[in-house]
Design an enzyme around this catalytic site. Structure first.
Site, PDB file in Angstrom:
ATOM      1  N   ASP A  32       0.849  -1.183   0.000  1.00 49.32           N
ATOM      2  CA  ASP A  32       0.000   0.000   0.000  1.00 49.32           C
ATOM      3  C   ASP A  32       0.894   1.246   0.000  1.00 49.32           C
ATOM      4  O   ASP A  32       2.070   1.182   0.365  1.00 49.32           O
ATOM      5  CB  ASP A  32      -0.883  -0.042   1.252  1.00 49.32           C
ATOM      6  CG  ASP A  32      -1.680   1.233   1.417  1.00 49.32           C
ATOM      7  OD1 ASP A  32      -2.384   1.609   0.486  1.00 49.32           O
ATOM      8  OD2 ASP A  32      -1.563   1.855   2.499  1.00 49.32           O
ATOM      9  N   ASP A  34      -0.354   5.156   0.682  1.00 46.64           N
ATOM     10  CA  ASP A  34      -0.689   6.157   1.701  1.00 46.64           C
ATOM     11  C   ASP A  34      -0.830   5.526   3.082  1.00 46.64           C
ATOM     12  O   ASP A  34      -1.605   4.594   3.267  1.00 46.64           O
ATOM     13  CB  ASP A  34      -1.998   6.874   1.341  1.00 46.64           C
ATOM     14  CG  ASP A  34      -1.772   7.930   0.283  1.00 46.64           C
ATOM     15  OD1 ASP A  34      -0.952   8.831   0.521  1.00 46.64           O
ATOM     16  OD2 ASP A  34      -2.409   7.849  -0.779  1.00 46.64           O
TER      17      ASP A  34
HETATM   18 MG   LIG Z   1      -3.149   3.130   3.206  1.00 46.85          MG
END
Ligand SMILES: [Mg+2]
Length: 282
Positions: A32, A34
């Protein structure tokens, strides 16, 4: 914040003892972005070291719908993170790609960044201001009442709604939240009563599948690393992928990816027992 039920599972070759390295048996990583590698314009502690350790064996799989992979690769390089564009799988770009494959040259209204609009045009989609076959809803930072009215009326006329992701927010600096596409989607469904035709972002499987494909990775030896139980962990579980959470979410193994790298650090059991763990949080 709503955290859906999620589960993690043991990879085919289990990790070491509790307190050991939770990534010891990961051949490939789906990461991932962010809240895991970056927060706004800062690299998160440990992100560069994690990418170095898994150089050539990771892909970023993100619900980001603002950037293109090329633009994001440059932006990450400025933060000290080396990620080739071909190893970045983004919800906005992939939504446009999905549409261009399924309906070549479709008439589409794109609510999103200028970069996403250029990308859609480059794929042969016709960007229109009315009479669209499909509305592509992404993170449009200029979203307004007028745009909401335009979307709602296009949908009521019969256009289909394609959504980059359903996240309500993503993490900002100092604990603040940044409203995401899902917040705009909530307004659109409230105003139109029309539900999405398709949502591309996590926890839906498409981004994970494209991440595995670009790596040529075996799901059994691939670990998802993220910070969000509802998207990263739930999406990984749907595909039978192992998942390690970081951050302050329930079930997180460490406050940041730095904690996954620290040998003998404050790391708990790497994975829940196979098929058994299901952690519900409210
Ligand atoms: Mg995230």
């Amino acid at each position: 914040m709503n955290h859906l039920a999620h589960s993690t599972r043991l990879p085919q070759r289990p990790g070491g003892p509790p307190g050991g390295d939770p990534l010891a048996h990961a051949r490939h990583l789906l990461l991932d972005l962010d809240g895991t590698l970056v927060r706004q314009n800062e690299a998160i502690d440990g992100a560069a070291r994690l990418l170095e350790r898994f150089a050539g064996r990771f892909a970023i799989v993100s619900n980001n719908s603002t950037h293109t992979a090329q633009g994001l690769s440059l932006r990450l390089r400025r933060l000290g993170l080396r990620v080739p564009a071909e190893r970045i799988v983004l919800a906005g770009e992939r939504a446009a790609g999905l549409l261009a494959r399924q309906r070549p040259a479709a008439r589409v209204m794109v609510f999103g960044s200028a970069a996403l609009q250029r990308h859609a045009r480059a794929l042969g989609l016709q960007l229109v201001a009315a009479d669209a076959e499909v509305v592509l809803l992404a993170l449009d930072v200029r979203f307004s009442h007028a745009r909401l009215a335009a979307v709602a009326n296009e949908l009521l006329r019969g256009a289909r709604l394609l959504v980059a992701n359903a996240d309500a927010t993503h993490p900002g600096l100092r604990g603040r939240v940044v409203p995401e596409t899902g917040a705009l989607l909530a307004a659109v469904t409230a105003a139109s009563g029309v539900q999405p035709w398709r949502i591309v972002g996590k926890p839906e499987p498409l981004l994970f599948e494209e991440g595995l494909r670009c790596l040529g990775a075996d799901p059994a030896s691939t670990v998802v690393v993220g910070d969000n139980p509802a998207t990263d962990a739930a999406g990984a579980a749907r595909l039978g992928l192992a998942c390690v959470l970081v951050g302050d979410a329930p079930g997180a193994l460490a406050p940041s990816v730095a904690g996954l790298l620290a040998s003998g650090g404050p790391v708990h059991a790497p994975f829940a027992p196979a098929g058994a763990a299901s952690l519900s949080t409210a």
